[in-house]
Design a protein around this motif. Structure first.
Motif, PDB file in Angstrom:
ATOM      1  N   THR A 184      -4.856   1.638  -3.758  1.00 13.09           N
ATOM      2  CA  THR A 184      -3.540   1.732  -4.368  1.00 13.09           C
ATOM      3  C   THR A 184      -3.649   1.179  -5.783  1.00 13.09           C
ATOM      4  OG1 THR A 184      -2.336   1.478  -2.278  1.00 13.09           O
ATOM      5  CG2 THR A 184      -1.149   0.887  -4.279  1.00 13.09           C
ATOM      6  N   CYS A 238       0.859  -1.182   0.000  1.00  9.47           N
ATOM      7  CA  CYS A 238       0.000   0.000   0.000  1.00  9.47           C
ATOM      8  C   CYS A 238       0.895   1.231   0.000  1.00  9.47           C
ATOM      9  CB  CYS A 238      -0.902  -0.018   1.231  1.00  9.47           C
ATOM     10  SG  CYS A 238      -1.882   1.489   1.427  1.00  9.47           S
ATOM     11  N   HIS A 289       0.083   4.112   0.906  1.00  9.74           N
ATOM     12  CA  HIS A 289      -0.303   5.006   1.989  1.00  9.74           C
ATOM     13  C   HIS A 289       0.269   4.571   3.335  1.00  9.74           C
ATOM     14  CE1 HIS A 289      -3.033   6.842  -0.866  1.00  9.74           C
ATOM     15  NE2 HIS A 289      -3.480   5.629  -1.164  1.00  9.74           N
ATOM     16  N   CYS A 290       0.168   3.269   3.658  1.00  7.64           N
ATOM     17  CA  CYS A 290       0.609   2.812   4.983  1.00  7.64           C
ATOM     18  C   CYS A 290       1.731   1.780   4.916  1.00  7.64           C
ATOM     19  CB  CYS A 290      -0.567   2.241   5.778  1.00  7.64           C
ATOM     20  SG  CYS A 290      -1.194   0.668   5.137  1.00  7.64           S
ATOM     21  N   CYS A 314      -6.487  -1.403   0.574  1.00 12.27           N
ATOM     22  CA  CYS A 314      -5.656  -1.900   1.665  1.00 12.27           C
ATOM     23  C   CYS A 314      -6.532  -2.415   2.798  1.00 12.27           C
ATOM     24  CB  CYS A 314      -4.739  -0.791   2.164  1.00 12.27           C
ATOM     25  SG  CYS A 314      -3.682  -1.293   3.532  1.00 12.27           S
ATOM     26  N   LYS A 363      -7.468   2.494   2.083  1.00 13.79           N
ATOM     27  CA  LYS A 363      -7.269   3.361   0.928  1.00 13.79           C
ATOM     28  C   LYS A 363      -6.887   2.547  -0.294  1.00 13.79           C
ATOM     29  CE  LYS A 363      -5.998   7.345   3.711  1.00 13.79           C
ATOM     30  NZ  LYS A 363      -4.962   8.308   4.021  1.00 13.79           N
ATOM     31  N   CYS A 398      -5.527   0.244   6.052  1.00 13.51           N
ATOM     32  CA  CYS A 398      -5.980   1.641   6.073  1.00 13.51           C
ATOM     33  C   CYS A 398      -7.226   1.875   5.224  1.00 13.51           C
ATOM     34  CB  CYS A 398      -4.859   2.584   5.641  1.00 13.51           C
ATOM     35  SG  CYS A 398      -4.422   2.477   3.895  1.00 13.51           S
TER      36      CYS A 398
END
Length: 177
Positions: free
Chosen positions: A36, A5, A7-8, A29, A34, A32
């Protein structure tokens, strides 16, 4: 295929069968939530370029200890062949270098293979040989490493493949001894 991911950083295992011939794959994900998007380009010569780069292919920390690494576990030069790097463009055009060990750092100064190109970082990229394939990994260079004129962090190279660092194009070749 493993993917992280953006983001995390949570790693996910994506089923290769589900990827099929898609150029882009999106996943949410599990940590989180979000989305990807992963871009996958398959080359005729089986080279795969993935962006964003999964965490297992990223450089760990600084590279200052790379020159001291003599652990070649899992790496080997191909039997009965020599591995050559030929500079096809740039300040060192025409220069040919032979691999003497299965891992080489290419850079400007203090590298296993030092090129006279001011656009190349001191420790620009690393090449690791295993049989008839070479793993190319950018070492967080300032100007990047390019494969097929696209900036890449990692790629697999085979006989006849070219990549660019700075203003130098470098061709990989395997020749019989």
């Amino acid at each position: 295929m493993k993917a992280a991911c953006v983001h995390c950083g949570m790693e996910h295992m994506l089923n290769d069968a589900d990827l099929g011939a898609h150029a882009k794959v999106q996943f949410n994900c599990s940590k989180c939530g979000k989305a990807t998007v992963i871009e996958i380009r398959r080359k005729v010569d089986s080279t795969v370029v993935m962006t964003p780069l999964p965490s297992f292919a990223r450089a760990e920390g600084t590279h200052s200890n790379l020159m001291q690494k003599d652990d070649y576990e899992g790496l080997n030069l191909p039997a009965g062949k020599k591995v050559l790097l030929t500079v096809t463009t740039g300040p060192s055009k025409g220069a040919v270098y032979q691999f003497t060990k299965p891992r080489m750092i290419i850079g400007r100064k203090g590298a296993d293979l030092a090129l006279e190109d001011p656009e190349i970082s001191r420790h620009h990229c690393m090449l690791e040989v295993k049989d008839n394939a070479i793993s190319l990994r950018d070492l967080d260079s300032t100007n990047g490493t390019f494969y097929d004129e696209e900036r890449t962090r990692a790629a697999f190279l085979f006989d006849g493949t070219e990549f660019r660092i700075g203003s130098s194009n470098i061709k990989v070749s395997f020749e019989a001894l």
